[in-house]
Design an enzyme around this catalytic site. Structure first.
Site, PDB file in Angstrom:
ATOM      1  N   ASP A   9      36.617   4.623  36.648  1.00 49.82           N
ATOM      2  CA  ASP A   9      35.313   5.243  36.951  1.00 49.82           C
ATOM      3  C   ASP A   9      34.185   4.527  36.200  1.00 49.82           C
ATOM      4  OD1 ASP A   9      36.099   8.356  35.126  1.00 49.82           O
ATOM      5  OD2 ASP A   9      36.339   6.250  34.578  1.00 49.82           O
ATOM      6  N   HIS A  53      34.692   8.385  30.717  1.00 46.69           N
ATOM      7  CA  HIS A  53      34.573   9.609  29.924  1.00 46.69           C
ATOM      8  C   HIS A  53      35.440   9.516  28.662  1.00 46.69           C
ATOM      9  CE1 HIS A  53      33.885  10.647  34.198  1.00 46.69           C
ATOM     10  NE2 HIS A  53      32.881  11.340  33.695  1.00 46.69           N
ATOM     11  N   HIS A  84      41.823  14.089  28.936  1.00 46.81           N
ATOM     12  CA  HIS A  84      41.046  15.229  28.438  1.00 46.81           C
ATOM     13  C   HIS A  84      41.936  16.361  27.938  1.00 46.81           C
ATOM     14  CE1 HIS A  84      37.266  13.531  29.663  1.00 46.81           C
ATOM     15  NE2 HIS A  84      37.626  13.461  30.926  1.00 46.81           N
ATOM     16  N   ASP A 110      38.259   4.515  30.253  1.00 45.36           N
ATOM     17  CA  ASP A 110      37.661   5.427  31.232  1.00 45.36           C
ATOM     18  C   ASP A 110      36.188   5.686  30.868  1.00 45.36           C
ATOM     19  OD1 ASP A 110      38.848   7.863  33.243  1.00 45.36           O
ATOM     20  OD2 ASP A 110      36.981   8.316  32.196  1.00 45.36           O
TER      21      ASP A 110
HETATM   22  N1  LIG Z   1      31.981  17.305  35.702  1.00 40.57           N
HETATM   23  C1  LIG Z   1      33.365  17.102  35.340  1.00 40.57           C
HETATM   24  C2  LIG Z   1      33.634  15.683  35.007  1.00 40.57           C
HETATM   25  C3  LIG Z   1      35.120  15.448  34.817  1.00 40.57           C
HETATM   26  C4  LIG Z   1      35.389  14.013  34.429  1.00 40.57           C
HETATM   27  C5  LIG Z   1      36.786  13.618  34.773  1.00 40.57           C
HETATM   28  C6  LIG Z   1      37.103  12.221  34.352  1.00 40.57           C
HETATM   29  O1  LIG Z   1      36.971  11.261  35.072  1.00 40.57           O
HETATM   30  N2  LIG Z   1      37.498  12.049  33.119  1.00 40.57           N
HETATM   31  O2  LIG Z   1      37.862  10.811  32.696  1.00 40.57           O
HETATM   32 ZN   LIG Z   2      36.638   9.595  33.691  1.00 39.47          ZN
END
Ligand SMILES: NCCCCCC(=O)NO
Ligand SMILES: [Zn+2]
Length: 344
Positions: free
Chosen positions: A285, A198, A160, A196
């Site tokens: 995840d 996200h 991120h 991932d």
């Molecule tokens: N509500 C915040 C979510 C952060 C996601 C972190 C993550 O696993 N990014 O791949």
């Molecule tokens: Zn993630």
């Protein structure tokens, strides 16, 4: 398979995360790494090696200098300003405000550089982020030198983190730093495959106008998934980068069969682009029991994922991203890596 790991990843000991309107214990906790290490040792994946210290130059190759300086000084500046808790942003250069000026106050700087409010900064955050990018560099250097696969047990994660932005538990973009190092070592094109749950908004942003890195991400649909404001299928790259950014947003609850069929499309793109190295942003995840995600992988599915990635036939570097089902994170990561070794 060789694993790179740094004990300094434990220097990040954040106490709070803003989640569902409450300050909770961070999902991205030090125990994640302990349990991955434990399972890698138990399963005999291979040597676990500490990386060299590569300094700031590789960071500055992909991140803004003032941003790095901010990260280095933030915690001290926050304390000096008399704030009580951890450094958490609560104001941003929102729409219809100015985004071209960085305020003097640390509270203003936090919001300028922060993507979101869940990621606190505290003592040791910067040092852990520096160690995490060294882990990524150690892994990619090893694979560049030997052609053998490697695993970078990176903590904090990185995908991120954008050119001048932190959030989603990320500060330096480990995969971007590793890819840049590979290009500087002579690779003509590198693939970053982000599995991932996200979207890797930071990785996308860093390489969006470039054709020497092919960024491909499978992730939860940003219409309903963090980071919400990037990761749509129509984001195909710009300028020279046109065609070298590919997003596969998928609905919550997507079956593993659909996810794996989408992976086939991604791997075909990687092959067609003539990539010479594969960097996998390995977020586990996508596991069915992940507390903050919504895909459906079982632990056994991770083995299949590793086997399939091996068949791409590229020198491969796996870098740890997300995964918060702490009890199963070790098995899930280990299964990908052992699966890869079985598939070679
Ligand atoms: N509500 C915040 C979510 C952060 C996601 C972190 C993550 O696993 N990014 O791949
Ligand atoms: Zn993630």
């Amino acid at each position: 398979m060789l694993t790179f790991y740094s004990a300094d990843s434990r220097l990040r000991q954040a106490r709070t995360e803003l989640h569902d309107g409450t300050l909770v214990a961070p999902f991205e906790c030090p125990e994640r790494v302990d349990l991955v290490l434990k399972q890698l040792r138990l399963s005999g994946l291979g040597e676990i090696r500490a990386p060299s210290a590569y300094g700031l130059a590789p960071v500055l190759a992909v991140h803004d200098k003032d941003y790095v300086t901010f990260l280095a000084n933030c915690w001290e500046a926050w304390l000096a300003a008399g704030h009580e808790g951890e450094a958490i942003p609560n104001i941003w250069p929102a729409r219809r405000m100015r985004g071209d000026h960085i305020p003097h106050a640390i509270s203003g700087q936090l919001g300028y550089y922060a993507l979101a409010a869940e990621t606190s900064i505290s003592a040791g955050t910067f040092e852990a982020a520096m160690a995490s990018k060294d882990v990524a560099l150690g892994a990619v250097e090893y694979t560049l030198q030997t052609g053998e696969p490697s695993f970078g047990l990176c903590r904090p994660p990185g995908h991120h983190a954008a050119y001048d932005q932190f959030g989603g538990y990320c500060f330096f973009n480990n995969a971007a730093i590793a890819a840049q190092r590979a290009l500087e070592s002579g690779k003509r094109r590198v693939a970053i495959l982000d599995v991932d749950f996200h979207h890797g908004n930071g990785t996308q942003q860093i390489f969006y106008r470039r054709d020497d890195v092919l960024f491909i991400s499978l992730h939860g649909d940003p219409e309903v998934t963090f980071p919400y404001y990037l990761g749509y299928a129509d984001e195909g790259g710009e300028g020279k980068g046109e065609g070298f950014n590919i997003n596969y947003p998928l609905p919550h609850g997507t079956s593993v069969a659909t996810w794996m069929a989408t992976l086939e499309q991604a791997l075909a793109k990687i092959q067609a682009a003539g990539c010479e190295l594969l960097i996998v942003s390995l977020g586990v995840d996508i596991f069915e029991n992940d507390p903050i995600s919504a895909f459906t992988f079982t632990s056994e599915d991770f083995t299949n994922l590793g086997q399939r990635l091996a068949q791409a036939g590229l020198p491969s570097v796996f870098l740890m991203e997300g995964g918060y089902a702490v009890d199963e994170i070790g098995v899930n990561v280990s299964n990908v890596l052992h699966g890869f070794e079985q598939g070679v």
